[in-house]
Design an enzyme around this catalytic site. Structure first.
Site, PDB file in Angstrom:
ATOM      1  N   HIS A 368     -21.366   3.568   4.117  1.00 44.06           N
ATOM      2  CA  HIS A 368     -20.953   3.800   5.427  1.00 44.06           C
ATOM      3  C   HIS A 368     -19.370   3.937   5.728  1.00 44.06           C
ATOM      4  CE1 HIS A 368     -25.168   1.492   6.671  1.00 44.06           C
ATOM      5  NE2 HIS A 368     -24.783   2.764   5.933  1.00 44.06           N
ATOM      6  N   ARG A 511     -29.123  16.423  17.082  1.00 38.74           N
ATOM      7  CA  ARG A 511     -30.090  16.887  15.938  1.00 38.74           C
ATOM      8  C   ARG A 511     -30.786  15.452  15.845  1.00 38.74           C
ATOM      9  NH1 ARG A 511     -28.889  18.074   9.815  1.00 38.74           N
ATOM     10  NH2 ARG A 511     -28.281  15.818   9.705  1.00 38.74           N
ATOM     11  N   GLU A 610     -34.185  25.294   7.251  1.00 37.86           N
ATOM     12  CA  GLU A 610     -33.409  24.752   5.786  1.00 37.86           C
ATOM     13  C   GLU A 610     -34.271  24.910   4.837  1.00 37.86           C
ATOM     14  OE1 GLU A 610     -30.877  20.983   6.932  1.00 37.86           O
ATOM     15  OE2 GLU A 610     -32.767  20.785   8.215  1.00 37.86           O
ATOM     16  N   ARG A 644     -28.842  19.146  -4.373  1.00 35.55           N
ATOM     17  CA  ARG A 644     -27.364  19.372  -3.822  1.00 35.55           C
ATOM     18  C   ARG A 644     -26.466  18.265  -4.139  1.00 35.55           C
ATOM     19  NH1 ARG A 644     -28.423  18.674   2.840  1.00 35.55           N
ATOM     20  NH2 ARG A 644     -26.411  17.824   2.800  1.00 35.55           N
ATOM     21  N   CYS A 681     -24.813  26.105  10.388  1.00 36.51           N
ATOM     22  CA  CYS A 681     -24.007  24.873  10.369  1.00 36.51           C
ATOM     23  C   CYS A 681     -23.836  23.967   9.109  1.00 36.51           C
ATOM     24  CB  CYS A 681     -24.792  23.970  11.690  1.00 36.51           C
ATOM     25  SG  CYS A 681     -26.297  23.400  11.097  1.00 36.51           S
TER      26      CYS A 681
END
Ligand code: PEP
Ligand code: MG
Length: 756
Positions: A368, A511, A610, A644, A681
């Site tokens: 965080h 989103r 995606e 990724r 994006c």
């Protein structure tokens, strides 16, 4: 029979008198050696101090030739003194000359001495020097004597660390380990470069009162402190959010075991018995732990030693009555906060105008604090081994959040090089600011829609600052990740309302929750998955748990009453999933209007592309959607079947590959054919060369990290798009691994500006 030495407490009392005396440092050191020698009934007592370059220099001696003072120097690892420094542990030898590391030093005249006892002078785990005694007779020093020497060494460490010795010997500074320059590397979690001064998040506690007045009272203080420590650990472990079973639970249990470990507490009590205060005893034990930690290569042992170190810190805070972090104190204007790890709220406690960077000894890419640091545009480097031991508040430091390098107490040359980098960066920023009011259009007049990605309220000011047209991707999961429990409906409504309020007239694309894979919610039980990236995540989870999704959709609709609303779904793999999700939006919309709530003036619902499978369903999907947004981070990962998040594979495949660009071309053509607006994006939208390729393929709307707006706008204002198309489109049939070099060649030949 060996003559017994006077008890360590008497020695400590006398040492204190010497240390409080008015003499020059050298005289004081000489007196200390005389005192120790007589106390230990030894013929020799010597003090070696660590000097720059890692040499141990003879600083004071009772018994060795005075000519050897400041002349005798040993490297770490060389001779018995060097071995003590290298191992950070005592050597107790009845016959020193029989030890393989013994080194004959003719200038000292020490050949007549047989027995030898040496202990490291440690502070915070760093070797500041070595204290030795020697006797003519062959004798084995008792355990008590070794203890007494260690206690004495601890007091001595205060003298060495106080800086008083600077005036002794040569004019050079005494190297305390804490004065050397270090280059460390870690993982870059938030980009950018910062020069500043260390602020230890939990300030190191400097103990001023080392010697106990009343040993019995001191032991009672220690016992009471340990008792409070145990209680606090027990409370922590039974806290409702940690009480569930799981790996963290085992870690905490191990931690509790240490707090109750009799050996640890006994060692602390023994140190108090030698005349130290309770906090000095804890620090001595902590110093030993840190020295072991630095020597150990075993990750398991390292972890356990970390626990012990942490417990010692807690106990020190209890004993000295210090709590809290540095956030509340005086901060320099260029603070670089250094911590083991940190929560998001803890980072937010700091004055944002003063924090330039963060360095964490632990921390993860999705922790965080990392998310918050990114939102604030503060460079953050994590997993920097050893940073806590090596740094102290006030040290100068450079954080390179792009390369993951840390320069602690950097040399002048490095400071200058980075100073230039920072001023170049500032110059570019000024250029980008000037560009803010200029049109985002290519040299040959094609307008491009530039948006930013955001995820926290604190990202919103970037919208104005960067001069972007809207928020192309608002990652709502960040609010959920930072919260300690599932945000209630009213919390969600006021959050989304605040986002819309601060965006003003500019559009925001929300989103829905993209949870799963590396983004987990501590309060939402997820279960173990073999392949979480391919697992139960994003829209899959939302459709399986429609109550959560409906709650969020209702919150969006309520928050956007009377204004425009755009919502999109992540990780859609087939048109049917989108259809189901959209039906839930319609249901919620109908529900709210039925109940008299003000509806949004316009509702747009979109899908993220995606998952490659969806590309083959675009003819079926596009008529159902109001817009689409390509998440290239995931699309690339699934297209090339590479993780990724795996740094080993980061450079394995290229977005500028024929395969990926061909796929993008197909997506652009389909969206044009169906007249459905398209945005890209993923991260590549903010990389000037990649953005150039996307625009050549027909992309006209992009969304990126705010810092990328300036560089991308600079690029697009300098490019002739028709020429770029002519060069790039024919390359898509090539068999190459990447088209990067050719696109670069085009860019440099035609004067496209690519910095950033
Ligand atoms: C993407 O996958 O490209 C994307 C924008 O979403 P995220 O990075 O949040 O997965
Ligand atoms: Mg994604």
């Amino acid at each position: 029979m060996q003559p017994a030495h006077v008890g360590p407490r008497v020695l400590l009392r006398r040492l204190r008198e010497v240390m409080a005396g008015p003499e020059a440092a050298q005289t004081r050191l000489n007196k200390i050696t005389t005192l120790i020698a007589s106390n230990m009934v030894a013929e020799v007592c010597s003090i070696y101090v660590m000097r720059p370059g890692g040499f141990l220099e003879l600083y004071a001696t009772e018994g060795l030739n005075a000519d050897a003072l400041h002349e005798t120097k040993l490297r770490v690892g060389e001779g018995l003194v060097g071995v003590i420094a290298a191992n950070a542990s005592p050597l107790n030898l009845p016959e020193a000359q029989a030890h393989p590391a013994f080194k004959y030093l003719p200038e000292t005249g020490e050949e007549v001495y047989h027995s030898f006892l040496g202990v490291p002078v440690l502070r915070s785990g760093l070797i500041l020097g070595v204290l030795t005694v020697q006797n003519r007779t062959q004798r084995h020093y008792s355990e008590e004597e070794v203890e007494a020497m260690q206690t004495t060494a601890m007091v001595l460490a205060e003298v060495v660390a106080s800086g008083e010795l600077d005036e002794v010997g040569e004019a050079e500074e005494v190297d305390l380990g804490h004065t050397r320059s270090h280059q460390l590397s870690g993982a870059s979690f938030s980009g950018g470069v910062a020069l500043g001064h260390v602020v230890l998040h939990r300030p190191r506690i400097h103990i001023t009162n080392l010697i106990a007045e009343d040993v019995r009272a001191e032991k009672e203080r220690l016992s009471a402190g340990v008792e409070r420590l145990r209680e606090s650990v027990d409370t922590m472990i039974t806290a409702p959010d940690l009480a569930r079973s799981g790996e963290h639970r085992e870690v905490l249990e191990a931690y509790r075991m240490f707090a109750h470990d009799r050996g640890w507490v006994r060692r602390l009590q023994e140190a108090v018995d030698t005349g130290l205060t309770a906090e000095a005893a804890v620090e001595r034990e902590q110093s030993n732990t840190r020295a072991r930690m630095m020597r150990s290569r075993d990750p398991y042992l390292q972890e356990r030693l970390h626990d012990l170190d942490d417990l010692a810190n807690r106990l020190l805070r209890i004993l000295t009555g210090t709590t809290g972090t540095a956030a509340g104190g005086e901060l320099p204007k260029d603070a670089i906060v250094v911590a083991r790890s940190m929560g998001a709220a803890e980072l937010l406690d700091y004055d944002r105008d003063r924090v330039r960077g963060v360095v964490l000894q632990e921390g993860g890419g999705n922790s965080h604090a990392t998310i918050v640091a990114r939102a604030l545009g503060i460079p953050l480097v994590g997993q920097v081994q050893g940073i806590l031991n090596l740094s102290d508040t006030g040290d100068s430091i450079i954080v390179d959040g792009d390369s993951g390098e840390i320069f602690l107490r950097p040399l002048q040359s490095i400071r200058e090089a980075y100073g230039e980098k920072v001023s170049l960066y500032a110059k570019r920023q000024a250029q980008y600011t000037r560009l803010r009011g200029e049109a985002a259009q290519t040299r040959d007049g094609t307008p491009i829609n530039l948006n930013i990605n955001a995820g926290l309220l604190m990202d919103l000011p970037h919208l104005e600052r960067a001069g972007a047209e809207g928020i192309g991707l608002f990652r709502t999961e960040l609010q959920f990740m930072i919260a300690s429990s599932f945000p209630r409906m009213d919390e969600q409504v006021s959050y989304y309302r605040a986002v819309l309020d601060s965006a003003g007239d500019k559009p925001v694309v929300f989103r829905t929750l993209d949870i799963g894979a590396d983004k987990t919610l501590p309060y939402l039980h997820h279960g173990q998955e073999e392949n979480p990236a391919l697992g139960w995540r994003a829209i899959r989870m939302s459709l399986d748990r429609p109550a959560l999704l409906k709650l969020q959709l209702r919150a969006f609709l309520k928050a956007a009453g009377g204004r425009k609303l755009s919502v999109m779904f992540p990780m859609v793999a087939e048109a049917d999933e989108f259809r189901k999700a959209r039906a839930l939006v319609d249901e919620e919309f109908a529900f709210l209007t039925r109940h008299g709530h003000e509806a949004p003036t316009e509702l747009r619902v979109g899908a993220m592309i995606e998952v490659p499978a969806l590309v083959w369903q675009l003819p079926a999907l596009l008529p159902l959607t109001d817009f689409v947004s390509v998440g290239t981070n995931d699309l690339l990962q699934f297209l090339f079947a590479y993780d990724r998040g795996n740094p080993q594979l980061a450079a394995q495949y290229d977005a500028l590959s024929p395969a990926f660009l061909s796929l993008m071309k197909q997506i652009v053509e389909q969206s044009e054919k169906h007249k459905v607006p398209l945005t890209v994006c993923g991260e590549i939208a903010g990389m000037p060369l990649e953005a150039l390729a996307l625009m050549a393929l027909g992309v006209r709307s992009v969304s990126m990290v705010p810092a990328a707006i300036g560089p991308v706008k600079t690029m697009l204002r300098s490019v002739d798009l028709a020429a770029a198309r002519e060069v790039i489109l024919p390359l898509l049939d090539h068999p190459d691994h990447s088209l990067r070099d050719e696109i670069l060649r085009f860019a440099s030949k035609s004067g496209v500006q690519l910095h950033g």
